[in-house]
Scaffold this active site. Structure first.
Site, PDB file in Angstrom:
ATOM      1  N   ASP A  65       0.817  -1.219   0.000  1.00 44.83           N
ATOM      2  CA  ASP A  65       0.000   0.000   0.000  1.00 44.83           C
ATOM      3  C   ASP A  65       0.856   1.277   0.000  1.00 44.83           C
ATOM      4  O   ASP A  65       0.324   2.374  -0.049  1.00 44.83           O
ATOM      5  CB  ASP A  65      -0.978   0.011   1.184  1.00 44.83           C
ATOM      6  CG  ASP A  65      -0.315  -0.174   2.536  1.00 44.83           C
ATOM      7  OD1 ASP A  65       0.619  -0.990   2.638  1.00 44.83           O
ATOM      8  OD2 ASP A  65      -0.722   0.516   3.491  1.00 44.83           O
ATOM      9  N   ASP A 208       4.481   3.938   8.524  1.00 45.71           N
ATOM     10  CA  ASP A 208       3.821   3.049   9.490  1.00 45.71           C
ATOM     11  C   ASP A 208       4.806   2.698  10.604  1.00 45.71           C
ATOM     12  O   ASP A 208       5.911   2.252  10.324  1.00 45.71           O
ATOM     13  CB  ASP A 208       3.399   1.744   8.798  1.00 45.71           C
ATOM     14  CG  ASP A 208       2.421   1.982   7.658  1.00 45.71           C
ATOM     15  OD1 ASP A 208       2.011   3.134   7.456  1.00 45.71           O
ATOM     16  OD2 ASP A 208       2.065   0.988   6.979  1.00 45.71           O
ATOM     17  N   HIS A 266      -3.053   7.423   7.180  1.00 50.33           N
ATOM     18  CA  HIS A 266      -3.079   5.961   7.140  1.00 50.33           C
ATOM     19  C   HIS A 266      -4.254   5.436   7.975  1.00 50.33           C
ATOM     20  O   HIS A 266      -4.130   4.541   8.804  1.00 50.33           O
ATOM     21  CB  HIS A 266      -1.748   5.379   7.646  1.00 50.33           C
ATOM     22  CG  HIS A 266      -1.480   3.989   7.153  1.00 50.33           C
ATOM     23  ND1 HIS A 266      -1.847   2.867   7.841  1.00 50.33           N
ATOM     24  CD2 HIS A 266      -0.886   3.532   6.020  1.00 50.33           C
ATOM     25  CE1 HIS A 266      -1.480   1.786   7.165  1.00 50.33           C
ATOM     26  NE2 HIS A 266      -0.892   2.172   6.052  1.00 50.33           N
TER      27      HIS A 266
END
Ligand SMILES: [Zn+2]
Length: 327
Positions: A65, A208, A266
């Site tokens: 992603d 992330d 996110h």
């Protein structure tokens, strides 16, 4: 110098109708730096600022992603006849990944320069630098910072005139840090007519990650901190399990780092963006959740606060790019 961020994709691993996978674009003057390139990024660029002038791509890590938009983007740039090199900088494993994925990526018609970094300064540019910091996401991953050099302090022409400096080229010399001699023979130093230097702007994008002390230090004094906020506290066990952060954890990092603005991104499709914003804002009031294509103008700290504009900006202004018609 103008500085802004276009949020191209703000979804977590699963896109929604309104949110695409991760990507944002930092624009400083004529420089364009793409951070992550999730699926659909090239169309988001076409809808906003266009795709042709991207100079660098920074990847935070190699989960799909965050990079699956790259094959299409590289193909389109080739078809558009790009000749200037494109640099892609990412965590260790980037070069091996491109070697293995070569049949998918194809051979671009322009030089592709791959570089791996795990921490430290990745690139010195004219007026700013790009630095990486290792993060905690289960695979090699980095956060990115964009950090401008300090700016000279404010020049006071009235003081210079008082000291006998004549308006003209000597004003420029003083502002460039040179001493000047007045017609009366007196030497005047820049420090006599200018304030102390002012900090430049700093943007940090975490990618992330779980919260980390090192990340707080890396984000210290950031004008804008773009932070993983995949979950809310009700799902904090999922955040630990999948090595992501909650909105509250992002707010704690922003607060400890003394950031100016926290941008939560996110987002999991399971959470209402307003609840994500509220959870962070309880601890860190300067928290926002952008929609895809929202546009953040980042002025120098002494000139104002970052200002988030709606993605509608692009359809209401000349922002629409005709590049998509050129292929
Ligand atoms: Zn990931």
């Amino acid at each position: 110098m103008d500085l802004s961020i276009v949020f191209l994709g703000t979804a977590g691993a699963v896109p929604t109708i309104k949110r695409g996978p991760s990507s944002l674009l930092i624009i400083r003057g004529g420089d364009r730096i793409l951070v992550d390139c999730g699926e659909g990024t090239q169309r988001q660029l076409m809808r906003s600022v266009g795709i042709s002038r991207i100079g660098k791509v920074l990847l935070t890590h190699l989960h799909g992603d965050h990079y699956l938009g790259l094959p299409g983007l590289l193909k389109t740039l080739s078809l558009q006849g790009r000749e200037t090199p494109l640099e892609i900088i990412g965590p260790p494993g980037l070069e091996e990944f491109f070697r293995v994925a070569h049949p998918i990526f194809g051979r671009p018609q322009f030089p592709l320069e791959l570089r791996e970094v795990s921490a430290g300064t990745a690139s010195e540019e004219d007026g700013y630098r790009l630095c990486a910091q290792r993060t905690d996401h289960g695979i090699p991953s980095v956060a990115w910072s964009f950090q401008e050099e300090e700016r000279p302090g404010r020049f006071h022409p009235d003081k210079a005139i008082e000291l006998g400096v004549e308006p003209g080229p000597d004003f420029g010399r003083l502002q460039r840090g040179e001493n000047v001699v007045t017609s009366g023979g007196k030497e005047v130093a820049p420090a006599e007519v200018m304030d102390g230097s002012r900090p430049g702007r700093k943007i940090v994008v975490t990618g992330d990650t779980r919260p980390m002390d090192e990340l707080e230090a890396f984000a210290e004094g950031a004008t804008v901190l773009v932070h993983d906020a995949t979950f809310v506290t009700a799902e904090s066990d999922r955040a630990v399990e999948t090595k992501h952060s909650t909105a509250k954890e992002a707010a704690i990092t922003a607060s400890r780092a003394g950031a100016g603005l926290l941008v939560l991104t996110h987002l999991s499709s399971r959470h209402n963006p307003r609840l994500v914003q509220k959870e962070a804002a309880r601890l860190f009031p300067e928290s926002v959740v952008p929609d895809d294509l929202d546009y953040l103008v980042v002025p120098y700290p002494d000139k104002g606060r970052p200002d988030l504009s709606s993605g509608r900006y692009w359809t209401e202004s000349a922002g629409w790019s005709a590049e998509c018609e050129q292929v």
